[in-house]
Motif scaffolding. Structure first.
Motif, PDB file in Angstrom:
ATOM      1  N   MET A   1       0.843  -1.179   0.000  1.00  0.00           N
ATOM      2  CA  MET A   1       0.000   0.000   0.000  1.00  0.00           C
ATOM      3  C   MET A   1       0.890   1.245   0.000  1.00  0.00           C
ATOM      4  N   ALA A   2       0.510   2.228  -0.766  1.00  0.00           N
ATOM      5  CA  ALA A   2       1.265   3.477  -0.869  1.00  0.00           C
ATOM      6  C   ALA A   2       1.089   4.302   0.403  1.00  0.00           C
ATOM      7  N   GLN A   3       2.141   5.037   0.722  1.00  0.00           N
ATOM      8  CA  GLN A   3       2.088   5.906   1.893  1.00  0.00           C
ATOM      9  C   GLN A   3       2.218   7.348   1.429  1.00  0.00           C
ATOM     10  N   LEU A   4       1.301   8.184   1.861  1.00  0.00           N
ATOM     11  CA  LEU A   4       1.309   9.593   1.517  1.00  0.00           C
ATOM     12  C   LEU A   4       2.230  10.328   2.484  1.00  0.00           C
ATOM     13  N   ILE A   5       3.144  11.105   1.939  1.00  0.00           N
ATOM     14  CA  ILE A   5       4.054  11.883   2.779  1.00  0.00           C
ATOM     15  C   ILE A   5       3.806  13.373   2.550  1.00  0.00           C
ATOM     16  N   ASP A   6       4.137  14.156   3.533  1.00  0.00           N
ATOM     17  CA  ASP A   6       3.980  15.608   3.463  1.00  0.00           C
ATOM     18  C   ASP A   6       5.350  16.216   3.140  1.00  0.00           C
ATOM     19  N   GLY A   7       5.595  16.462   1.863  1.00  0.00           N
ATOM     20  CA  GLY A   7       6.886  16.962   1.407  1.00  0.00           C
ATOM     21  C   GLY A   7       7.256  18.307   2.003  1.00  0.00           C
ATOM     22  N   LYS A   8       6.297  19.209   2.130  1.00  0.00           N
ATOM     23  CA  LYS A   8       6.582  20.528   2.707  1.00  0.00           C
ATOM     24  C   LYS A   8       6.998  20.394   4.168  1.00  0.00           C
ATOM     25  N   LYS A   9       6.322  19.537   4.905  1.00  0.00           N
ATOM     26  CA  LYS A   9       6.657  19.330   6.313  1.00  0.00           C
ATOM     27  C   LYS A   9       8.078  18.775   6.444  1.00  0.00           C
ATOM     28  N   ILE A  10       8.399  17.787   5.642  1.00  0.00           N
ATOM     29  CA  ILE A  10       9.732  17.185   5.682  1.00  0.00           C
ATOM     30  C   ILE A  10      10.783  18.220   5.298  1.00  0.00           C
ATOM     31  N   SER A  11      10.508  19.002   4.263  1.00  0.00           N
ATOM     32  CA  SER A  11      11.434  20.052   3.833  1.00  0.00           C
ATOM     33  C   SER A  11      11.680  21.050   4.957  1.00  0.00           C
ATOM     34  N   ASN A  12      10.630  21.474   5.624  1.00  0.00           N
ATOM     35  CA  ASN A  12      10.768  22.435   6.724  1.00  0.00           C
ATOM     36  C   ASN A  12      11.569  21.843   7.882  1.00  0.00           C
ATOM     37  N   GLU A  13      11.351  20.564   8.178  1.00  0.00           N
ATOM     38  CA  GLU A  13      12.103  19.910   9.246  1.00  0.00           C
ATOM     39  C   GLU A  13      13.595  19.876   8.910  1.00  0.00           C
ATOM     40  N   ILE A  14      13.900  19.552   7.661  1.00  0.00           N
ATOM     41  CA  ILE A  14      15.309  19.504   7.230  1.00  0.00           C
ATOM     42  C   ILE A  14      15.931  20.896   7.318  1.00  0.00           C
ATOM     43  N   LYS A  15      15.206  21.909   6.864  1.00  0.00           N
ATOM     44  CA  LYS A  15      15.723  23.282   6.928  1.00  0.00           C
ATOM     45  C   LYS A  15      15.996  23.709   8.365  1.00  0.00           C
ATOM     46  N   GLU A  16      15.119  23.343   9.289  1.00  0.00           N
ATOM     47  CA  GLU A  16      15.315  23.699  10.694  1.00  0.00           C
ATOM     48  C   GLU A  16      16.550  22.991  11.265  1.00  0.00           C
ATOM     49  N   GLU A  17      16.747  21.730  10.895  1.00  0.00           N
ATOM     50  CA  GLU A  17      17.939  20.989  11.342  1.00  0.00           C
ATOM     51  C   GLU A  17      19.207  21.646  10.795  1.00  0.00           C
ATOM     52  N   LEU A  18      19.182  21.988   9.513  1.00  0.00           N
ATOM     53  CA  LEU A  18      20.342  22.637   8.899  1.00  0.00           C
ATOM     54  C   LEU A  18      20.617  23.997   9.525  1.00  0.00           C
ATOM     55  N   LYS A  19      19.561  24.733   9.813  1.00  0.00           N
ATOM     56  CA  LYS A  19      19.713  26.055  10.427  1.00  0.00           C
ATOM     57  C   LYS A  19      20.449  25.933  11.760  1.00  0.00           C
ATOM     58  N   ALA A  20      20.077  24.938  12.562  1.00  0.00           N
ATOM     59  CA  ALA A  20      20.734  24.719  13.852  1.00  0.00           C
ATOM     60  C   ALA A  20      22.201  24.327  13.652  1.00  0.00           C
ATOM     61  N   GLU A  21      22.468  23.470  12.661  1.00  0.00           N
ATOM     62  CA  GLU A  21      23.845  23.057  12.391  1.00  0.00           C
ATOM     63  C   GLU A  21      24.701  24.238  11.930  1.00  0.00           C
ATOM     64  N   VAL A  22      24.147  25.075  11.077  1.00  0.00           N
ATOM     65  CA  VAL A  22      24.878  26.243  10.575  1.00  0.00           C
ATOM     66  C   VAL A  22      25.161  27.213  11.717  1.00  0.00           C
ATOM     67  N   GLU A  23      24.187  27.411  12.595  1.00  0.00           N
ATOM     68  CA  GLU A  23      24.398  28.295  13.748  1.00  0.00           C
ATOM     69  C   GLU A  23      25.532  27.764  14.629  1.00  0.00           C
ATOM     70  N   ALA A  24      25.574  26.453  14.829  1.00  0.00           N
ATOM     71  CA  ALA A  24      26.643  25.847  15.638  1.00  0.00           C
ATOM     72  C   ALA A  24      27.999  26.050  14.968  1.00  0.00           C
ATOM     73  N   LEU A  25      28.063  25.887  13.663  1.00  0.00           N
ATOM     74  CA  LEU A  25      29.320  26.094  12.940  1.00  0.00           C
ATOM     75  C   LEU A  25      29.769  27.550  13.020  1.00  0.00           C
ATOM     76  N   LYS A  26      28.821  28.468  12.946  1.00  0.00           N
ATOM     77  CA  LYS A  26      29.158  29.893  13.040  1.00  0.00           C
ATOM     78  C   LYS A  26      29.734  30.219  14.415  1.00  0.00           C
ATOM     79  N   ARG A  27      29.202  29.579  15.459  1.00  0.00           N
ATOM     80  CA  ARG A  27      29.736  29.800  16.808  1.00  0.00           C
ATOM     81  C   ARG A  27      31.179  29.300  16.912  1.00  0.00           C
ATOM     82  N   GLN A  28      31.548  28.362  16.040  1.00  0.00           N
ATOM     83  CA  GLN A  28      32.916  27.845  16.000  1.00  0.00           C
ATOM     84  C   GLN A  28      33.806  28.699  15.097  1.00  0.00           C
ATOM     85  N   GLY A  29      33.234  29.757  14.531  1.00  0.00           N
ATOM     86  CA  GLY A  29      34.004  30.648  13.670  1.00  0.00           C
ATOM     87  C   GLY A  29      34.059  30.196  12.214  1.00  0.00           C
TER      88      GLY A  29
END
Length: 89
Positions: free
Chosen positions: A1-29
């Motif tokens: 059976m096919a599973q429906l996924i919410d692409g926008k939700k997944i995209s937003n989750e990935i962007k939020e994870e990346l944003k946190a990672e980038v902020e951590a890298l910036k704190r490291q200079g």
């Protein structure tokens, strides 16, 4: 059976994870940068590049865009690539 996924939700989750990672890298200079070389004005490519710029701005990544005409000479194109190399670690 096919599973429906919410692409926008997944995209937003990935962007939020990346944003946190980038902020951590910036704190490291460290600075993260996306360099894009676009040759010509293909409408689909323009949309793609603009979406990357917006995503970078949201996430906190610096973006550099080099937009060249279709008639660009090889020497000029190679010159742009040498500029882009400065972003490599």
């Amino acid at each position: 059976m096919a599973q429906l996924i919410d692409g926008k939700k997944i995209s937003n989750e990935i962007k939020e994870e990346l944003k946190a990672e980038v902020e951590a890298l910036k704190r490291q200079g460290k600075e993260i940068c996306l360099a894009v070389v676009q040759v010509g004005q293909d409408p689909a490519s323009c949309v793609y590049v603009n979406n990357k710029k917006k995503a970078c701005a949201y996430i906190g990544i610096r973006s550099e865009a080099y937009e060249l005409p279709e008639t660009v000479e090889e020497e000029e194109l190679l010159g742009v690539f040498s500029l882009v190399k400065k972003f490599l670690y």
